[in-house]
Design an enzyme around this catalytic site. Structure first.
Site, PDB file in Angstrom:
ATOM      1  N   SER A   1       0.859  -1.188   0.000  1.00  0.00           N
ATOM      2  CA  SER A   1       0.000   0.000   0.000  1.00  0.00           C
ATOM      3  C   SER A   1       0.895   1.237   0.000  1.00  0.00           C
ATOM      4  O   SER A   1       2.067   1.170   0.408  1.00  0.00           O
ATOM      5  CB  SER A   1      -0.845   0.009   1.273  1.00  0.00           C
ATOM      6  OG  SER A   1      -1.487   1.250   1.453  1.00  0.00           O
TER       7      SER A   1
ATOM      8  N   TYR B   1      -1.848   0.214  10.802  1.00  0.00           N
ATOM      9  CA  TYR B   1      -2.029  -0.260   9.416  1.00  0.00           C
ATOM     10  C   TYR B   1      -0.762   0.062   8.610  1.00  0.00           C
ATOM     11  O   TYR B   1      -0.243  -0.796   7.873  1.00  0.00           O
ATOM     12  CB  TYR B   1      -3.263   0.381   8.771  1.00  0.00           C
ATOM     13  CG  TYR B   1      -3.457  -0.053   7.326  1.00  0.00           C
ATOM     14  CD1 TYR B   1      -3.780  -1.371   7.019  1.00  0.00           C
ATOM     15  CD2 TYR B   1      -3.270   0.838   6.273  1.00  0.00           C
ATOM     16  CE1 TYR B   1      -3.926  -1.789   5.698  1.00  0.00           C
ATOM     17  CE2 TYR B   1      -3.415   0.439   4.949  1.00  0.00           C
ATOM     18  CZ  TYR B   1      -3.741  -0.876   4.667  1.00  0.00           C
ATOM     19  OH  TYR B   1      -3.872  -1.286   3.359  1.00  0.00           O
TER      20      TYR B   1
HETATM   21  P1  NDP Z   1     -11.615  -5.894   0.454  1.00  0.00           P
HETATM   22  O1  NDP Z   1     -12.082  -5.721   1.861  1.00  0.00           O
HETATM   23  O2  NDP Z   1     -12.548  -5.570  -0.645  1.00  0.00           O
HETATM   24  O3  NDP Z   1     -11.064  -7.386   0.244  1.00  0.00           O
HETATM   25  C1  NDP Z   1     -10.251  -7.997   1.193  1.00  0.00           C
HETATM   26  C2  NDP Z   1     -10.153  -9.484   0.911  1.00  0.00           C
HETATM   27  O4  NDP Z   1      -9.269 -10.060   1.892  1.00  0.00           O
HETATM   28  C3  NDP Z   1     -11.489 -10.194   1.033  1.00  0.00           C
HETATM   29  O5  NDP Z   1     -11.602 -11.136  -0.006  1.00  0.00           O
HETATM   30  C4  NDP Z   1     -11.395 -10.905   2.369  1.00  0.00           C
HETATM   31  O6  NDP Z   1     -12.107 -12.134   2.304  1.00  0.00           O
HETATM   32  C5  NDP Z   1      -9.899 -11.195   2.474  1.00  0.00           C
HETATM   33  N1  NDP Z   1      -9.480 -11.343   3.860  1.00  0.00           N
HETATM   34  C6  NDP Z   1      -9.462 -10.394   4.833  1.00  0.00           C
HETATM   35  N2  NDP Z   1      -9.084 -10.933   6.002  1.00  0.00           N
HETATM   36  C7  NDP Z   1      -8.867 -12.259   5.765  1.00  0.00           C
HETATM   37  C8  NDP Z   1      -8.483 -13.355   6.587  1.00  0.00           C
HETATM   38  N3  NDP Z   1      -8.222 -13.196   7.884  1.00  0.00           N
HETATM   39  N4  NDP Z   1      -8.364 -14.574   6.023  1.00  0.00           N
HETATM   40  C9  NDP Z   1      -8.623 -14.749   4.712  1.00  0.00           C
HETATM   41  N5  NDP Z   1      -8.996 -13.755   3.875  1.00  0.00           N
HETATM   42  C10 NDP Z   1      -9.122 -12.526   4.414  1.00  0.00           C
HETATM   43  O7  NDP Z   1     -10.285  -4.991   0.364  1.00  0.00           O
HETATM   44  P2  NDP Z   1      -9.276  -4.689  -0.855  1.00  0.00           P
HETATM   45  O8  NDP Z   1      -9.541  -5.543  -2.011  1.00  0.00           O
HETATM   46  O9  NDP Z   1      -9.259  -3.226  -1.029  1.00  0.00           O
HETATM   47  O10 NDP Z   1      -7.898  -5.095  -0.156  1.00  0.00           O
HETATM   48  C11 NDP Z   1      -7.038  -6.098  -0.675  1.00  0.00           C
HETATM   49  C12 NDP Z   1      -5.623  -5.776  -0.238  1.00  0.00           C
HETATM   50  O11 NDP Z   1      -5.254  -4.514  -0.779  1.00  0.00           O
HETATM   51  C13 NDP Z   1      -5.413  -5.652   1.268  1.00  0.00           C
HETATM   52  O12 NDP Z   1      -4.170  -6.238   1.595  1.00  0.00           O
HETATM   53  C14 NDP Z   1      -5.367  -4.138   1.492  1.00  0.00           C
HETATM   54  O13 NDP Z   1      -4.613  -3.802   2.643  1.00  0.00           O
HETATM   55  C15 NDP Z   1      -4.695  -3.690   0.232  1.00  0.00           C
HETATM   56  N6  NDP Z   1      -4.885  -2.309  -0.171  1.00  0.00           N
HETATM   57  C16 NDP Z   1      -6.138  -1.770  -0.329  1.00  0.00           C
HETATM   58  C17 NDP Z   1      -6.279  -0.468  -0.745  1.00  0.00           C
HETATM   59  C18 NDP Z   1      -7.599   0.196  -0.893  1.00  0.00           C
HETATM   60  O14 NDP Z   1      -7.642   1.453  -0.880  1.00  0.00           O
HETATM   61  N7  NDP Z   1      -8.689  -0.520  -1.087  1.00  0.00           N
HETATM   62  C19 NDP Z   1      -5.105   0.332  -1.102  1.00  0.00           C
HETATM   63  C20 NDP Z   1      -3.848  -0.324  -0.885  1.00  0.00           C
HETATM   64  C21 NDP Z   1      -3.756  -1.599  -0.466  1.00  0.00           C
HETATM   65  P3  NDP Z   1     -13.042 -12.749   3.472  1.00  0.00           P
HETATM   66  O15 NDP Z   1     -13.616 -11.588   4.236  1.00  0.00           O
HETATM   67  O16 NDP Z   1     -14.046 -13.562   2.726  1.00  0.00           O
HETATM   68  O17 NDP Z   1     -12.111 -13.581   4.262  1.00  0.00           O
HETATM   69  C1  8X3 Z   2      -5.131   1.476   1.754  1.00  0.00           C
HETATM   70  C2  8X3 Z   2      -4.987   2.831   1.198  1.00  0.00           C
HETATM   71  O1  8X3 Z   2      -4.647   5.276   1.702  1.00  0.00           O
HETATM   72  O2  8X3 Z   2      -5.970   3.971   3.306  1.00  0.00           O
HETATM   73  O3  8X3 Z   2      -3.939   0.787   1.839  1.00  0.00           O
HETATM   74  O4  8X3 Z   2      -3.612   3.669   3.167  1.00  0.00           O
HETATM   75  S1  8X3 Z   2      -4.808   3.972   2.408  1.00  0.00           S
END
Ligand code: NDP
Ligand code: 8X3
Length: 253
Positions: free
Chosen positions: A139, A152
């Site tokens: 991120s 985070y």
């Molecule tokens: P979502 O919440 O849409 O998706 C997260 C996914 O992770 C879900 O499929 C969830 O599945 C899975 N997950 C979460 N916790 C667990 C667990 N304990 N075990 C197994 N699966 C898990 O978020 P994003 O798609 O946005 O996030 C994906 C990644 O991208 C993360 O690592 C996040 O930190 C990172 N990220 C996101 C950003 C954003 O702005 N959206 C920006 C930068 C990075 P389920 O709940 O079914 O287990």
């Molecule tokens: C998620 C994006 O801007 O909340 O990783 O850090 S931000």
């Protein structure tokens, strides 16, 4: 055909990655905790693409569950060419003195320890076969630290250190290690961060056009379609209106 293992495909980036890698002709192993969604997405991908899809429903924080699930992979899915460590979350957004220890544990257990559990289980067969590619979803929070996000940000700084360390230790086995470091992307991320408060989650994106999951799938596609001798270390991608982790130019009317 290559095989990819993607964690956290029940929403957001992971879901977009699963469809994109299937489109790129990968057989895929897809994971998540929400079984119904996992099965529904897997079945939709099978109906659209001529690839094999295997589902594993478990929590990445539970190392015994990680081990048991991966141990039971059918032979045809055991040689994993591409690991995408995507499952992750933010929990809470408050000043350190007002934030919650349970939230810290959820983030560190998922974003750091979960990523390590999965990587530890999948790397040995890559080493044996002297090939493979790991892509960690980091991120902008792994590059900058922003107010109300210290833990985070710490978890994503840890992901970056692990990514760099893996690259150093695995280069001699011909294994590539990359990361993607996005800024604000509208998925279920903010709904999870605000513990289900959809209004607060929506407000995060007021006055900006955020990225969407397809933008991140495009980035993943770029990384995995480079020639074998090319390794992309990290791609940092933001919405146009986001300068860094805490400076966002909102246009409000
Ligand atoms: P979502 O919440 O849409 O998706 C997260 C996914 O992770 C879900 O499929 C969830 O599945 C899975 N997950 C979460 N916790 C667990 C667990 N304990 N075990 C197994 N699966 C898990 O978020 P994003 O798609 O946005 O996030 C994906 C990644 O991208 C993360 O690592 C996040 O930190 C990172 N990220 C996101 C950003 C954003 O702005 N959206 C920006 C930068 C990075 P389920 O709940 O079914 O287990
Ligand atoms: C998620 C994006 O801007 O909340 O990783 O850090 S931000």
């Amino acid at each position: 055909m290559k095989t990819a293992f993607i964690t956290g495909i029940t929403s957001g980036f992971g879901k977009a990655f699963a469809y994109r890698l299937a489109k790129l002709n990968y057989n895929i192993v897809v994971t998540g905790r929400r079984e119904e969604r996992l099965e529904q997405i897997a079945s939709d991908i099978r109906s659209q693409f001529d690839v094999k899809v295997h589902t594993l429903c478990f929590d990445v924080r539970d190392n015994e569950a990680c081990k048991a699930s991966i141990a039971l992979l059918p032979a045809e899915f055991q040689n994993i060419d591409l690991l995408v460590n995507n499952a992750g979350l933010a929990a809470g957004a408050s000043p350190f003195n007002e934030s919650d220890l349970d939230d810290y544990e959820r983030m560190i257990d998922t974003n750091v320890k979960g990523l390590l559990y999965i990587t530890k289980l999948i790397v040995p067969q890559m080493i044996n076969r002297k090939c493979g590619h790991i892509i960690n979803i980091s991120s902008i929070a792994g590059i900058d630290v922003y107010p109300n996000g210290s833990v985070y940000c710490a978890s994503k700084h840890a992901v970056n250190a692990i990514t760099k360390g893996l690259r150093l230790d695995l280069v001699k086995f011909g294994i590539k290690v990359s990361s993607i470091s996005p800024g604000m992307v509208e998925t279920e991320f903010s709904i999870v961060r605000y513990h289900g408060d959809e209004k607060k989650a929506k407000d995060v994106y007021t006055g900006i056009i955020p990225l969407d999951a397809e933008d991140i799938a495009d980035t993943l596609e770029f990384i995995v379609t480079r020639p074998d001798h090319v390794s992309i270390n990290d791609i940092q991608i933001n919405p146009k209106q986001q300068a860094n982790a805490y400076l966002v130019h909102r246009i409000l009317d």
